[in-house]
Design a protein around this motif. Structure first.
Motif, PDB file in Angstrom:
ATOM      1  N   ASP A   7       0.802  -1.225   0.000  1.00  0.00           N
ATOM      2  CA  ASP A   7       0.000   0.000   0.000  1.00  0.00           C
ATOM      3  C   ASP A   7       0.835   1.275   0.000  1.00  0.00           C
ATOM      4  O   ASP A   7       0.339   2.335  -0.366  1.00  0.00           O
ATOM      5  CB  ASP A   7      -1.021   0.004   1.138  1.00  0.00           C
ATOM      6  CG  ASP A   7      -0.405  -0.209   2.512  1.00  0.00           C
ATOM      7  OD1 ASP A   7       0.822  -0.269   2.636  1.00  0.00           O
ATOM      8  OD2 ASP A   7      -1.190  -0.346   3.464  1.00  0.00           O
ATOM      9  N   ASP A   8       2.125   1.191   0.362  1.00  0.00           N
ATOM     10  CA  ASP A   8       2.985   2.378   0.256  1.00  0.00           C
ATOM     11  C   ASP A   8       3.182   2.802  -1.195  1.00  0.00           C
ATOM     12  O   ASP A   8       3.375   3.976  -1.483  1.00  0.00           O
ATOM     13  CB  ASP A   8       4.354   2.110   0.888  1.00  0.00           C
ATOM     14  CG  ASP A   8       4.295   1.976   2.396  1.00  0.00           C
ATOM     15  OD1 ASP A   8       3.346   2.515   3.004  1.00  0.00           O
ATOM     16  OD2 ASP A   8       5.197   1.330   2.972  1.00  0.00           O
ATOM     17  N   ILE A   9       3.115   1.852  -2.100  1.00  0.00           N
ATOM     18  CA  ILE A   9       3.316   2.135  -3.527  1.00  0.00           C
ATOM     19  C   ILE A   9       2.005   2.504  -4.209  1.00  0.00           C
ATOM     20  O   ILE A   9       1.911   3.497  -4.920  1.00  0.00           O
ATOM     21  CB  ILE A   9       3.964   0.925  -4.243  1.00  0.00           C
ATOM     22  CG1 ILE A   9       5.288   0.548  -3.599  1.00  0.00           C
ATOM     23  CG2 ILE A   9       4.116   1.197  -5.733  1.00  0.00           C
ATOM     24  CD1 ILE A   9       6.356   1.605  -3.681  1.00  0.00           C
ATOM     25  N   HIS A  10       0.957   1.719  -4.028  1.00  0.00           N
ATOM     26  CA  HIS A  10      -0.289   1.949  -4.763  1.00  0.00           C
ATOM     27  C   HIS A  10      -1.320   2.771  -3.992  1.00  0.00           C
ATOM     28  O   HIS A  10      -2.314   3.199  -4.566  1.00  0.00           O
ATOM     29  CB  HIS A  10      -0.908   0.633  -5.240  1.00  0.00           C
ATOM     30  CG  HIS A  10      -1.167  -0.368  -4.163  1.00  0.00           C
ATOM     31  ND1 HIS A  10      -2.067  -0.169  -3.149  1.00  0.00           N
ATOM     32  CD2 HIS A  10      -0.616  -1.584  -3.948  1.00  0.00           C
ATOM     33  CE1 HIS A  10      -2.080  -1.223  -2.354  1.00  0.00           C
ATOM     34  NE2 HIS A  10      -1.196  -2.097  -2.819  1.00  0.00           N
ATOM     35  N   GLY A  11      -1.124   2.984  -2.700  1.00  0.00           N
ATOM     36  CA  GLY A  11      -2.000   3.878  -1.939  1.00  0.00           C
ATOM     37  C   GLY A  11      -3.303   3.296  -1.444  1.00  0.00           C
ATOM     38  O   GLY A  11      -4.139   4.017  -0.914  1.00  0.00           O
TER      39      GLY A  11
END
Length: 174
Positions: free
Chosen positions: A60-64
């Motif tokens: 989730d740090d990459i895709h939010g």
């Protein structure tokens, strides 16, 4: 595996006309994110046709999207107009197909989807020593298809329908 077979068939098609320049390129960013990106291209006058395979693991740090991990593998085709110069500004269009696995991290529920995107793109190709290429580009990814909603325990994976996608490739022209 099916992406490797597809790449092999497309390589054969590109090599069928060896009178034109042939390239191999990598995008280094996916390699930093547990992924890969490899492409092959052939130029026909002021036209360039590229095929590639790609994959990536993202949390989730990459895709939010909180509470989801995502993995994907796919292939894409690109067509570029080079304005009669191999080096310099180009415009083009791409079409990408990916098999995506979403994992809801709280429940471990897994969702498999196919995602299809298309994008106009613009970039600039730098050529060093007649063969080494550095190609930054920017695409406007447009989501064409992403299957059913991904929902679990009140969490929904939201996919942007349009997003800017910057990239860079390092390549070698034969």
């Amino acid at each position: 595996m099916k992406h490797i077979i597809m790449l092999g068939l497309l390589i054969s098609a590109l090599l069928a006309n060896s009178a034109h320049s042939f390239e191999v390129a990598v995008d280094p960013v996916p390699f930093l994110l547990k992924g890969y990106s490899l492409s092959l291209a052939q130029n026909f006058g002021d036209k360039r046709f590229e095929i590639g395979i790609f994959g990536l693991e993202a949390d989730d740090d990459i895709h939010g999207n909180d509470n989801f991990d995502m993995e994907f593998e796919g292939f894409g085709i690109k067509y570029d107009h080079l304005f009669n110069h191999y080096e310099g500004v180009f415009i083009g269009w791409e079409l990408n197909f990916a098999d995506v696995t979403y994992t809801h991290t709280k429940s471990n529920e897994v969702f498999d989807r196919t995602v299809i995107t298309t994008a106009p793109r613009i970039g600039y190709r730098f050529v060093k020593n007649n063969n080494f290429t550095i190609t930054p580009w920017l695409a406007l990814d447009i989501l064409l298809y992403d299957g059913d909603k991904v929902e679990s325990q009140g969490d929904t994976y939201e996919t942007d329908e349009i997003q800017l996608f910057p990239s860079i490739q390092f390549g070698y022209k034969f």
